[in-house]
Design a protein around this motif. Structure first.
Motif, short mmCIF file in Angstrom:
data_model
loop_
_atom_site.label_atom_id
_atom_site.label_comp_id
_atom_site.label_asym_id
_atom_site.label_seq_id
_atom_site.Cartn_x
_atom_site.Cartn_y
_atom_site.Cartn_z
N SER A 239 0.83 -1.21 0.00
CA SER A 239 0.00 0.00 0.00
C SER A 239 0.86 1.25 0.00
CB SER A 239 -0.90 0.01 1.23
OG SER A 239 -1.73 -1.11 1.23
N ALA A 240 1.94 1.22 0.78
CA ALA A 240 2.82 2.40 0.84
C ALA A 240 3.45 2.66 -0.52
CB ALA A 240 3.90 2.18 1.89
N ARG A 243 0.79 4.08 -2.74
CA ARG A 243 0.43 5.45 -2.33
C ARG A 243 1.44 6.45 -2.85
NH1 ARG A 243 0.02 4.70 2.97
NH2 ARG A 243 2.01 5.59 3.56
N ASP A 244 2.70 6.06 -2.80
CA ASP A 244 3.75 6.98 -3.23
C ASP A 244 4.69 6.26 -4.21
OD1 ASP A 244 5.74 8.77 -3.60
OD2 ASP A 244 6.21 9.07 -1.48
N ALA B 47 -9.18 8.00 -2.02
CA ALA B 47 -7.83 7.97 -2.64
C ALA B 47 -7.93 7.38 -4.04
CB ALA B 47 -6.87 7.16 -1.76
N SER B 50 -4.46 6.18 -6.16
CA SER B 50 -3.72 4.99 -5.78
C SER B 50 -4.62 3.79 -5.52
CB SER B 50 -2.84 5.28 -4.56
OG SER B 50 -3.57 6.01 -3.61
N PHE B 51 -5.80 4.01 -4.92
CA PHE B 51 -6.63 2.86 -4.56
C PHE B 51 -7.31 2.24 -5.78
CE2 PHE B 51 -10.35 0.60 -3.02
CZ PHE B 51 -9.80 -0.14 -1.99
N ASN B 56 -3.06 -1.72 -7.64
CA ASN B 56 -3.51 -1.97 -6.28
C ASN B 56 -4.32 -3.26 -6.20
OD1 ASN B 56 -4.13 -1.54 -3.54
ND2 ASN B 56 -6.05 -0.53 -4.09
N SER B 302 -4.31 1.51 4.79
CA SER B 302 -2.87 1.70 4.63
C SER B 302 -2.58 2.78 3.60
CB SER B 302 -2.20 0.40 4.18
OG SER B 302 -2.40 -0.59 5.14
N ILE B 303 -3.33 2.76 2.51
CA ILE B 303 -3.09 3.76 1.46
C ILE B 303 -3.39 5.17 1.99
CG2 ILE B 303 -4.12 4.64 -0.69
CD1 ILE B 303 -3.95 1.82 -1.79
N LEU B 304 -4.35 5.25 2.88
CA LEU B 304 -4.64 6.57 3.47
C LEU B 304 -3.60 6.95 4.52
CD1 LEU B 304 -8.53 6.42 3.92
CD2 LEU B 304 -7.23 7.57 2.13
N GLY B 305 -2.69 6.01 4.80
CA GLY B 305 -1.62 6.31 5.75
C GLY B 305 -2.07 6.23 7.20
#
Lengths: 366, 337
Positions: A239-240, A243-244, B47, B50-51, B56, B302-305
């Motif tokens: 996921s990390a 995300r980036d 998101a 990325s999501f 993903n 997780s993607i949202l941190g």
């Protein structure tokens, strides 16, 4: 440590401090970082942690006990076994209290050390804080309690634990410096931590020390508790990375994390842009270095660690000046030298044998 | 007159009740899928870049095959009324056997896999023997054998993580892709389809269900209860061994401890899965969907941190809420009938 080496390290630290104002990406700073990294790519030399003493004479009637986190864990079990072997060689009793990672066993071990009037008990585990009440009891009974290899110089174990600290901060700093060096000061780092481990704080401090002055760097911290590594690590890293997508380095602070990080990199098809640098030098992780899945692994020799702990603890028991830095080297394995760890890699292999004669001379055995 | 009115009235209400009942049953069957889609929509909105990327979903599908297969292995004895607590240790032993034989002894990877699966059969037989012959509860037996297997794993591995497993296994598990998704997903899906077919369309599957619902009734009906339970234990062992093969193929290494942590997520997925598709029954597609629902939610967080502790809140919360809602529906069903 040779004078030139000391000067090189000192100049690196000065340069790194300066980098906070000027930014790491300047060629001069990268040069200093490169020198610091190169220092740890040299085959380790033995640097005596203290003055010589007659170990056999002062330890003759002493008995020590080590209670490892788990005798079935490669590192803690391996170090404990080597410590008992070294004691036998020197001529005193060092009991390895066999455990399987259960707190009740640790407590039993310490209680046994108290009732059998041992001189010292070493709790060799990642977090000694869970044993403070037992340590207090042992201390009251006159048994010295040591938390060896638990934390860095910047993290104090709770009273009444004595410490044999390892330079985890330096390891963390080296990890980040490696990323800075390879990206020429443009590192986007995913640092994976395990805050439930006592040494994680020092490693993170090291990463922060190296990256704080880097204007073009970014560090994202991902905390995955040790108990969640198998179930959460891989998906969290995936996921990390999603995300980036500009992340170019992953720094798992312990190489036990690597088995979950490598598949995450493969599954997100990021292997061409994301490199992995880690710490511990476990044989399986060094094999991943050999295969090119991990770029770098900072190793510490189990045998060297065992020597350093026994040395420090003998000094405690003998009433000598305590060791503040056991001088266990941090040796960088990458593609250029990882074959020296064996094929397949073996424990405590590739670090040279300077310490073997060095410690024996220090202990008056030669 | 009064009685006529009553008759007409009750006759008019029955179809209404039946219609509500059917609607609720259908809603319950697909509630998990609806919840899954809801989670995708929610995180997709939060998101989108990325999501909602294929990368993903590819990583979500490709990374959970081990848990799916372990869960499938778990629901087989659960269906027959037994619990296999040794599954995660069998998984760990299987992956370690492959590592030891392939890396330590230079065996070809196919031979190492064959041995691991044979050991899965053996462990299933041992679990069945102690449970069925000595009539000990399967929970106790499998707790014991699981601990024993963990000891064997530590023994053969010298308590070390072993790397360097033949990369062809890794290629066959996560590197090679079909439609962008690693093959491991399709292996898990294929096993779910096979299990679904066996449960729904063969007498073997129906007998297992009968045995689980009422052992004595099944015995009196002429169903070979002991043989059915034995088959389920062996199937469970084989599934755990296959999960171990994929576990080794995911990282190219085997460690003696971490696989054991998959037991609780497998139970969570099995019970969550029992609220869907065929509510009230452990079923392969329900379990598979449950695994992916949970991991989709966790990936979104997780993607949202969001901190990892929130993942536990989601995992535990989703399980309890889903099962509670399912029971609520069941309660209504009873009042309707």
């Amino acid at each position: 440590m040779k004078l030139t080496t000391k000067l090189m390290v000192a100049s690196s630290i000065v340069a790194l401090g300066w980098s906070g104002a000027a930014g790491v990406s300047s060629a001069q700073n990268l040069e200093a970082i490169g020198a610091h990294v190169a220092e740890h790519q040299q085959l380790p030399m033995f640097d005596p942690p203290g003055a010589p003493f007659d170990a056999a004479a002062c330890m003759a009637d002493k008995k020590l006990m080590v209670v490892p986190f788990s005798s079935a864990v490669e590192f803690t079990g391996g170090v404990a076994n080597r410590m008992t072997e070294l004691a036998e060689e020197i001529g005193f009793q060092y009991v390895h209290y066999q455990t399987q990672g259960q707190p009740s066993q640790w407590i039993q071990g310490i209680n046994q050390a108290i009732t059998q009037k041992f001189d010292l008990v070493d709790v060799l585990m990642s977090d000694p804080r869970v044993l403070v009440p037992q340590a207090v009891q042992a201390d009251a009974a006159g048994v010295k309690v040591v938390a060896a290899h638990a934390a860095g110089f910047d993290t104090a174990a709770p009273e009444p634990f004595l410490q044999v600290s390892i330079d985890y901060t330096q390891a963390g700093q080296l990890l980040a410096e490696w990323a800075l060096l390879k990206t020429e000061g443009k590192a986007n780092i995913l640092a994976i931590t395990a805050e439930d481990s006592f040494s994680a704080n020092s490693l993170v401090n090291g990463i922060k020390a190296a990256t704080d002055g880097c204007a073009d760097c970014k560090v994202t911290y991902l905390n995955v508790p040790v108990t969640d590594w198998a179930t959460r690590m891989q998906s969290s890293v995936q996921s990390a990375l999603l995300r980036d997508p500009s992340i170019n380095y992953i720094l798992p602070i312990y190489d036990g994390m690597a088995q979950f990080v490598v598949p995450a990199v493969e599954l997100t098809q990021s292997a061409d842009r994301v490199k992995i640098a880690t710490f511990n030098g476990s044989p399986y992780a060094l094999q991943l270095v050999q295969e090119g899945r991990i770029e770098m692994d900072i190793g510490e020799s189990i045998d060297w660690v065992a020597h350093a702990i026994v040395d420090a603890e003998m000094r405690i028991v003998c009433g000598l000046e305590p060791i503040t830095d056991p001088k266990v080297p941090l040796y960088i394995f990458d593609a250029s030298n990882v074959e020296s760890a064996g094929n397949p890699p073996q424990i405590s292999t590739g670090y040279g044998d300077a310490y073997v004669a060095g410690y024996r001379k220090l202990w008056g055995l030669q | 007159m009064t009685s006529q009115t009553t008759t007409v009235s009750s006759g008019a209400e029955k179809p209404v009740h039946r219609g509500r009942h059917n609607a609720l049953v259908q809603l319950e069957r697909f509630a998990l899928i609806i919840a899954w889609l809801g989670i995708i929509v929610l995180f997709g909105a939060l998101a989108p870049d990325s999501f909602l990327s294929w990368a993903n979903f590819s990583s979500i599908f490709g990374s959970q095959a081990v848990l799916v297969i372990l869960t499938l292995g778990l629901i087989v004895p659960l269906t027959a009324g037994d619990i296999d607590m040794s599954l995660a240790q069998m998984l760990t032993l299987s992956s370690m056997l492959i590592a030891v034989l392939n890396v330590g002894h230079g065996w070809p990877i196919a031979a190492a896999i064959a041995v691991a699966i044979a050991v899965g059969v053996l462990v299933g037989l041992i679990n069945a023997f102690f449970t069925l012959y000595f009539r000990i509860h399967s929970l106790i037996v499998t707790l014991g054998t699981g601990t024993f297997l963990h000891g064997v794993t530590l023994w053969i591995s010298d308590a070390r993580t072993i790397g360097g497993i033949d990369w062809s296994l890794v290629n066959a598990v996560i590197i090679t892709r079909f439609l962008g998704i690693p093959l491991s997903f399709y292996y898990a899906l294929a096993l779910a389809v096979v299990l679904f077919y066996v449960f729904e369309f063969t007498s073997l599957g129906r007998k297992a269900l009968f045995v689980g619902r009422g052992r004595e009734v099944a015995r009196l009906s002429g169903i070979p209860v002991t043989r059915m339970r034995l088959s389920c234990f062996v199937t469970s062992g084989v599934f755990a061994a296959i999960a171990g093969v994929l576990y080794a193929g995911t990282s190219g290494s085997a460690d003696p401890n971490s696989g054991t942590q998959l037991m609780l997520p497998a139970f969570a997925a099995a019970y969550l899965g029992a609220t869907a598709i065929f509510p009230g029954r452990f079923n392969p597609f329900g379990s598979t969907i449950a695994v992916y629902l949970l991991v989709t939610g966790i990936t979104g967080l997780s993607i949202l941190g969001i901190d990892t502790y929130v993942q536990d809140l989601f995992y535990g919360g989703a399980l309890v809420v889903a099962v509670a809602l399912s029971q609520l529906v069941r309660g209504r069903e009873e009042s309707l009938t």
